[in-house]
Design a protein around this motif. Structure first.
Motif, PDB file in Angstrom:
ATOM      1  N   GLN A  92       0.818  -1.207   0.000  1.00 21.42           N
ATOM      2  CA  GLN A  92       0.000   0.000   0.000  1.00 21.42           C
ATOM      3  C   GLN A  92       0.853   1.259   0.000  1.00 21.42           C
ATOM      4  O   GLN A  92       0.505   2.274  -0.621  1.00 21.42           O
ATOM      5  N   ALA A  93       1.997   1.199   0.672  1.00 23.74           N
ATOM      6  CA  ALA A  93       2.900   2.358   0.698  1.00 23.74           C
ATOM      7  C   ALA A  93       3.422   2.655  -0.707  1.00 23.74           C
ATOM      8  O   ALA A  93       3.520   3.821  -1.113  1.00 23.74           O
ATOM      9  N   ILE A  94       3.734   1.589  -1.459  1.00 23.23           N
ATOM     10  CA  ILE A  94       4.212   1.770  -2.835  1.00 23.23           C
ATOM     11  C   ILE A  94       3.087   2.314  -3.713  1.00 23.23           C
ATOM     12  O   ILE A  94       3.300   3.186  -4.566  1.00 23.23           O
ATOM     13  N   VAL A  95       1.871   1.794  -3.496  1.00 15.48           N
ATOM     14  CA  VAL A  95       0.703   2.280  -4.245  1.00 15.48           C
ATOM     15  C   VAL A  95       0.532   3.780  -4.018  1.00 15.48           C
ATOM     16  O   VAL A  95       0.341   4.563  -4.960  1.00 15.48           O
ATOM     17  N   ASN A  96       0.584   4.193  -2.760  1.00 10.10           N
ATOM     18  CA  ASN A  96       0.412   5.611  -2.430  1.00 10.10           C
ATOM     19  C   ASN A  96       1.490   6.465  -3.091  1.00 10.10           C
ATOM     20  O   ASN A  96       1.209   7.563  -3.593  1.00 10.10           O
ATOM     21  N   GLN A  97       2.721   5.944  -3.103  1.00 12.76           N
ATOM     22  CA  GLN A  97       3.823   6.674  -3.725  1.00 12.76           C
ATOM     23  C   GLN A  97       3.597   6.817  -5.224  1.00 12.76           C
ATOM     24  O   GLN A  97       3.807   7.883  -5.804  1.00 12.76           O
ATOM     25  N   MET A  98       3.146   5.734  -5.867  1.00 15.56           N
ATOM     26  CA  MET A  98       2.890   5.775  -7.309  1.00 15.56           C
ATOM     27  C   MET A  98       1.790   6.770  -7.651  1.00 15.56           C
ATOM     28  O   MET A  98       1.892   7.541  -8.604  1.00 15.56           O
ATOM     29  N   LEU A  99       0.722   6.737  -6.864  1.00 15.96           N
ATOM     30  CA  LEU A  99      -0.422   7.607  -7.153  1.00 15.96           C
ATOM     31  C   LEU A  99      -0.128   9.062  -6.856  1.00 15.96           C
ATOM     32  O   LEU A  99      -0.746   9.959  -7.437  1.00 15.96           O
ATOM     33  N   ASN A 100       0.811   9.312  -5.958  1.00 19.10           N
ATOM     34  CA  ASN A 100       1.150  10.694  -5.609  1.00 19.10           C
ATOM     35  C   ASN A 100       2.252  11.271  -6.488  1.00 19.10           C
ATOM     36  O   ASN A 100       2.618  12.429  -6.361  1.00 19.10           O
ATOM     37  N   THR A 101       2.788  10.419  -7.386  1.00 24.62           N
ATOM     38  CA  THR A 101       3.825  10.888  -8.304  1.00 24.62           C
ATOM     39  C   THR A 101       3.218  11.833  -9.327  1.00 24.62           C
ATOM     40  O   THR A 101       2.126  11.615  -9.842  1.00 24.62           O
ATOM     41  N   ALA A 102       3.938  12.894  -9.646  1.00 25.96           N
ATOM     42  CA  ALA A 102       3.407  13.904 -10.580  1.00 25.96           C
ATOM     43  C   ALA A 102       3.144  13.312 -11.947  1.00 25.96           C
ATOM     44  O   ALA A 102       2.268  13.763 -12.677  1.00 25.96           O
ATOM     45  N   THR A 103       3.903  12.286 -12.301  1.00 26.70           N
ATOM     46  CA  THR A 103       3.726  11.680 -13.628  1.00 26.70           C
ATOM     47  C   THR A 103       3.052  10.317 -13.492  1.00 26.70           C
ATOM     48  O   THR A 103       3.582   9.299 -13.905  1.00 26.70           O
ATOM     49  N   SER A 104       1.882  10.289 -12.899  1.00 25.79           N
ATOM     50  CA  SER A 104       1.200   9.011 -12.669  1.00 25.79           C
ATOM     51  C   SER A 104       0.083   8.751 -13.669  1.00 25.79           C
ATOM     52  O   SER A 104      -0.832   8.021 -13.409  1.00 25.79           O
ATOM     53  N   GLU A 105       0.164   9.391 -14.850  1.00 22.00           N
ATOM     54  CA  GLU A 105      -0.831   9.140 -15.885  1.00 22.00           C
ATOM     55  C   GLU A 105      -0.711   7.700 -16.372  1.00 22.00           C
ATOM     56  O   GLU A 105       0.385   7.174 -16.520  1.00 22.00           O
ATOM     57  N   ILE A 106      -1.850   7.072 -16.612  1.00 21.24           N
ATOM     58  CA  ILE A 106      -1.847   5.693 -17.098  1.00 21.24           C
ATOM     59  C   ILE A 106      -2.037   5.694 -18.614  1.00 21.24           C
ATOM     60  O   ILE A 106      -2.936   6.350 -19.143  1.00 21.24           O
ATOM     61  N   TYR A 107      -1.199   4.942 -19.308  1.00 18.35           N
ATOM     62  CA  TYR A 107      -1.308   4.796 -20.758  1.00 18.35           C
ATOM     63  C   TYR A 107      -1.550   3.329 -21.079  1.00 18.35           C
ATOM     64  O   TYR A 107      -0.861   2.449 -20.568  1.00 18.35           O
ATOM     65  N   ILE A 108      -2.560   3.049 -21.904  1.00 24.34           N
ATOM     66  CA  ILE A 108      -2.870   1.682 -22.301  1.00 24.34           C
ATOM     67  C   ILE A 108      -2.220   1.390 -23.655  1.00 24.34           C
ATOM     68  O   ILE A 108      -2.460   2.096 -24.628  1.00 24.34           O
ATOM     69  N   VAL A 109      -1.394   0.371 -23.683  1.00 25.75           N
ATOM     70  CA  VAL A 109      -0.639   0.023 -24.889  1.00 25.75           C
ATOM     71  C   VAL A 109      -1.577  -0.387 -26.020  1.00 25.75           C
ATOM     72  O   VAL A 109      -2.508  -1.173 -25.824  1.00 25.75           O
ATOM     73  N   LYS A 110      -1.319   0.182 -27.209  1.00 24.57           N
ATOM     74  CA  LYS A 110      -2.124  -0.111 -28.397  1.00 24.57           C
ATOM     75  C   LYS A 110      -1.282  -0.876 -29.420  1.00 24.57           C
ATOM     76  O   LYS A 110      -0.048  -0.942 -29.307  1.00 24.57           O
ATOM     77  N   ALA A 111      -1.956  -1.423 -30.409  1.00 22.49           N
ATOM     78  CA  ALA A 111      -1.264  -2.151 -31.472  1.00 22.49           C
ATOM     79  C   ALA A 111      -0.249  -1.230 -32.143  1.00 22.49           C
ATOM     80  O   ALA A 111      -0.559  -0.079 -32.467  1.00 22.49           O
ATOM     81  N   GLY A 112       0.961  -1.715 -32.352  1.00 22.82           N
ATOM     82  CA  GLY A 112       2.002  -0.933 -33.019  1.00 22.82           C
ATOM     83  C   GLY A 112       2.878  -0.139 -32.076  1.00 22.82           C
ATOM     84  O   GLY A 112       3.905   0.406 -32.495  1.00 22.82           O
ATOM     85  N   ASP A 113       2.491  -0.054 -30.805  1.00 24.48           N
ATOM     86  CA  ASP A 113       3.290   0.696 -29.834  1.00 24.48           C
ATOM     87  C   ASP A 113       4.598  -0.023 -29.515  1.00 24.48           C
ATOM     88  O   ASP A 113       4.655  -1.251 -29.495  1.00 24.48           O
ATOM     89  N   THR A 114       5.625   0.762 -29.272  1.00 26.35           N
ATOM     90  CA  THR A 114       6.868   0.259 -28.691  1.00 26.35           C
ATOM     91  C   THR A 114       7.156   1.125 -27.479  1.00 26.35           C
ATOM     92  O   THR A 114       6.608   2.228 -27.336  1.00 26.35           O
TER      93      THR A 114
END
Length: 303
Positions: free
Chosen positions: A246-268
């Motif tokens: 949970q501590a790691i979760v909180n750290q991830m969510l509080n990071t300024a760059t915590s936007e989630i990107y979903i990988v699409k076909a053709g992505d690298t």
């Protein structure tokens, strides 16, 4: 052994009368498409449980026409049914059929047998990973022309065949009519026969995890471990340190760059890094990626 399957179309059901009529179980529609919960799901699942039916399952009617959509439907389904997980000894079934096909065509998607099979696989595999028994529904036409069932052998087959005798191998559940009558239900109802042993109360064994806390924290954010007490209980039972994760979760969510990107076909990873003005190394570190050349469609990345 009689099993009914029901949805909002059956209206209000008297589950005690259903049980008294000799019906042993039910497969209940949990929802459909992008997060739509069946209006009668809660009353049906709780009614079936309170009536002490021996066998209970659910199904999700799919309107997916991409693999990403099928994955999201698995997530929506889990969010809807998780509270009742311990009661679902029949399984969780993926239902992609004619209405699904018509919806796909309206949206310009003309799907091959391979693509439809892949969507069945993705839904079932992810439901199974979440700790449920997974299955799929189809009829004779779909089993011959639209779905390669040889690739779905790890999942329970629910087969629609409206004849006196079943002529299909490997079936777990046989839907043999859509015009049955049952005490406690007004109008017609689908009736099924349970063909294989589904021992009462039997559930799949919990998966054995050998992942780091960072990997588990990422899964927590993706919703794979539930919320609140459910999350704490599941993590603890799986042998993880809830507070550390949970501590790691909180750290991830509080990071300024915590936007989630979903990988699409053709992505690298490099193209994603360039798009979000970061580096491959930074993405690999943040997402605990060991092989920077291996990402998959539908994967959620923190960027």
């Amino acid at each position: 052994m009689k099993i009914i399957d029901v949805s909002v179309h059956q209206g209000e059901i008297d589950w005690k009368k259903v049980k008294a009529s000799g019906v042993r179980g039910a497969v209940i529609r949990a929802g459909y498409g992008k997060g739509n919960v069946d209006k009668t799901f809660i009353q049906n699942i709780e009614g079936a449980i309170n009536a002490k039916l021996d066998f209970i399952g659910v199904y999700w009617f799919s309107y997916a026409y991409t693999k990403e959509m099928a994955l999201k439907e698995a997530i929506f389904c889990n969010e809807t049914i998780e509270k009742y997980k311990d009661a679902l000894n029949l399984g969780v079934f993926y239902d992609w059929e004619y209405d699904s096909m018509n919806y796909a065509k309206k949206n310009g998607a003309y799907l091959s047998k391979e693509k439809i099979t892949e969507m069945n696989q993705i839904f079932c595999e992810n439901i199974q990973k979440l700790g449920y028994i997974a299955g799929y529904y189809l009829n004779y036409d779909y089993s011959r022309n639209y779905v390669d069932t040889s690739k779905l052998k790890d999942f329970r087959k629910w087969f629609a065949w409206y004849n006196l005798r079943l002529e299909e191998d490997g079936c777990f559940l046989w839907q043999y009519t859509s015009a049955s009558k049952c005490e406690g239900i007004s109008g017609n109802v689908d009736m099924n026969e349970l063909l294989r042993d589904a021992a009462k109360g039997k559930k799949p064994e919990a998966a054995k995890h050998n992942k780091t806390n960072n990997e588990i924290a990422k899964e927590v954010i993706e919703g794979k471990w539930g919320n609140g007490y459910t999350r704490k209980n599941r993590l603890t039972k799986a042998g993880y340190d809830y507070k550390a994760v949970q501590a790691i979760v909180n750290q991830m969510l509080n990071t300024a760059t915590s936007e989630i990107y979903i990988v699409k076909a053709g992505d690298t990873l490099s193209s994603i890094a360039e798009k979000h003005k970061t580096t491959v190394a930074a993405l690999a570190s943040k997402n605990n990626i060991k092989n920077v050349n291996k990402i998959y469609i539908g994967q959620k990345l923190y960027v």
